[in-house]
Design an enzyme around this catalytic site. Structure first.
Site, mmCIF file in Angstrom:
data_model
loop_
_atom_site.group_PDB
_atom_site.id
_atom_site.type_symbol
_atom_site.label_atom_id
_atom_site.label_comp_id
_atom_site.label_asym_id
_atom_site.label_seq_id
_atom_site.Cartn_x
_atom_site.Cartn_y
_atom_site.Cartn_z
ATOM 1 N N SER A 151 3.041 7.038 1.559
ATOM 2 C CA SER A 151 2.436 6.967 2.885
ATOM 3 C C SER A 151 3.493 7.004 3.993
ATOM 4 C CB SER A 151 1.578 5.701 2.949
ATOM 5 O OG SER A 151 0.850 5.651 4.131
ATOM 6 N N ASP A 188 -8.391 10.726 -0.541
ATOM 7 C CA ASP A 188 -7.515 9.983 0.359
ATOM 8 C C ASP A 188 -7.808 10.350 1.810
ATOM 9 O OD1 ASP A 188 -5.367 8.825 1.723
ATOM 10 O OD2 ASP A 188 -3.961 9.224 0.093
ATOM 11 N N HIS A 209 -5.850 6.509 -1.216
ATOM 12 C CA HIS A 209 -4.529 6.042 -0.785
ATOM 13 C C HIS A 209 -3.903 4.946 -1.650
ATOM 14 C CE1 HIS A 209 -1.911 6.940 2.539
ATOM 15 N NE2 HIS A 209 -1.659 5.656 2.754
#
Ligand SMILES: *[C@@H]1O[C@H](CO)[C@@H](O)[C@H](O)[C@H]1NC(C)=O
Ligand SMILES: *[C@@H]1O[C@H](CO)[C@@H](O)[C@H](O)[C@H]1NC(C)=O
Ligand SMILES: *[C@@H]1O[C@H](CO)[C@@H](O)[C@H](O)[C@H]1NC(C)=O
Length: 418
Positions: free
Chosen positions: A190, A360, A393
């Site tokens: 991320s 995601d 995620h």
């Protein structure tokens, strides 16, 4: 008019916070619902973080060696860093390849260690012969010291991810490289992918870097979600720094916690729906791991960092922090607009592995496609891309099957690079 605009700004901004924070805490819907009532805000009863540090609480208990280390950045932040120098069973090898693991937004190094030793990324890497280093971004609980500032001073929070790319990551790279004398394999998740890409694009780190594995990569954020994109893009602007101040963004405390709590309880703003609508559905989380996660996270970041990320949602470009005023930008950058990070400048012979998920919502598939466009000229044998249809995620950090699905591929990718 000013009042209306002010309250709109406040509402949308806090909604944006709410979404981002909750999205990081993506869990089963019924849990998330409880979370929105009980987790945020000063009244929450989350267990205090371990005082002992990450090695003692999460590594040595499993029979691995672990060192607590400190790195000071050029701008004075004292960051904590953990090293797991070898696997549980020493293989007698003296020269292990160093791998640095960088967490994402509002998390810290401990989130990598919540799954069992057989399943979590640092230990999987250690048991595969790597010398593992775990980074902790400035502002998170073990990286809240500075050579001259205190964390309750506004100046302590005067940074966005630009500084993570230009100070935190280089400081840690220099340290690991200095200690090991070897080029580094990097794993980011991320925000940990964005700071790396930004840094690489400016030619920083690349001399010390062997290869990079980027999980849930984030660079372009224009598709982060339709509703979020539209609302945040319109209202969550530079001026919020003047509304909230140049401060810590701590989801667990006032004023952010209260803001979130009241918003989640606000008629028409249902965090249950926000969650499922905006984060996508993590396929593979274990409820005991989630409990551990909630005891330990989320961590603080800076309001300025949140503003910077919102600018990316709005502008669809990867650029430095926009001060929102030509004179400020001129003073900072010598240009009226913030300079962009040109990702095409990343060396074409750098081995890169991307892994992204079909569910995601923060690293949206369309945004990943935009990102991958920058790597069209990458040497074909240096680029690997993995797409995982079911993953969202958080699955990348602690999915019950992340070892089989992702980490084994990361290990294989690193081992292919010589
Ligand atoms: C924050 O950083 C900017 C850019 O470095 C600087 O111009 C400004 O004076 C700083 N503000 C505070 C309160 O430290
Ligand atoms: C979930 O985590 C618990 C505690 O670590 C473990 O006992 C259990 O086997 C895990 N379940 C799965 C499906 O991995
Ligand atoms: C980015 O860099 C490439 C060459 O590395 C150049 O061709 C391109 O024009 C640059 N893009 C921007 C927007 O500056």
């Amino acid at each position: 008019m000013a009042f209306v605009r002010g309250s709109l700004l406040g509402l949308s901004a806090s909604w944006f916070f709410c979404v981002l924070v909750i999205s990081v805490l993506a869990v089963q819907p019924h849990r998330a619902h409880g979370l929105s009532r009980g987790f945020f805000g000063p009244k929450k009863t989350a267990v205090a973080p371990p005082a002992a540090g990450i090695c003692a609480s999460s590594v040595t208990v499993h029979g691995y060696k672990c060192q607590e280390l400190e790195v000071t950045t050029q701008d004075g932040y004292i960051l904590s860093l953990q090293r797991i120098p070898e696997g549980r069973v020493s293989d007698g090898e003296v020269k292990r390849r160093p791998v640095l693991i960088q967490h994402g937004l509002i998390l810290d190094g401990m989130t990598w260690l919540l799954n069992s030793p057989e399943q979590n990324l640092p230990m999987v890497l250690a048991d595969n012969g790597f010398d593992v280093w775990i980074a902790n971004t400035r502002g998170t609980r073990f990286s809240r010291r500075h050579t001259s500032l205190d964390s309750n001073q506004p100046a302590f929070w005067n940074w966005s991810w630009d500084e993570l790319a230009s100070f935190d990551l280089p400081a840690v790279f220099d340290f690991v490289y200095g200690q090991t004398g070897q080029k580094i394999d990097y794993v980011g998740h991320s925000l940990g992918t964005l700071v790396a890409l930004a840094s690489f694009s400016e030619g920083k780190l690349v001399k010390q870097l062997k290869s990079a594995a980027l999980l849930s990569p984030i660079a372009y954020l224009s598709h982060i979600s339709t509703a979020l994109g539209v609302v945040a893009a319109k209202f969550f602007v530079f001026e919020i720094v003047q509304v909230l101040g140049l401060t810590e963004f701590n989801p667990k405390e006032e004023p952010v916690g209260n803001l979130l709590q009241s918003l989640c309880a606000h008629p028409g703003v249902d965090c249950y729906d926000l969650l499922s609508a905006l984060t996508g559905k993590n396929c593979c989380l274990n409820s005991s791991t989630i409990d551990l996660f909630l005891m330990n996270e989320p961590q603080s970041t800076s309001v300025k960092n949140m503003v910077h990320l919102a600018q990316m949602v709005r502008n669809g470009i990867v650029a430095k922090y926009n001060y929102g005023r030509t004179d400020y930008n001129l003073k900072q950058y010598g240009e009226a607009s913030p300079p962009i990070y040109n990702l095409s400048n990343i060396p074409h012979d750098l081995p890169i592995f991307f892994s992204y998920g079909g569910q995601d919502a923060l690293s949206d598939v369309q945004d990943v496609m935009l990102l991958l466009d920058n790597f069209k000229s990458q040497d074909v044998d240096k680029l690997s891309v993995q797409f995982i249809q079911d993953y969202a995620h958080i699955d990348f950090i602690m999915g019950v099957n992340a070892k089989d699905v992702v980490y084994n591929q990361v290990v294989a990718f690193f081992k292919r690079q010589h």
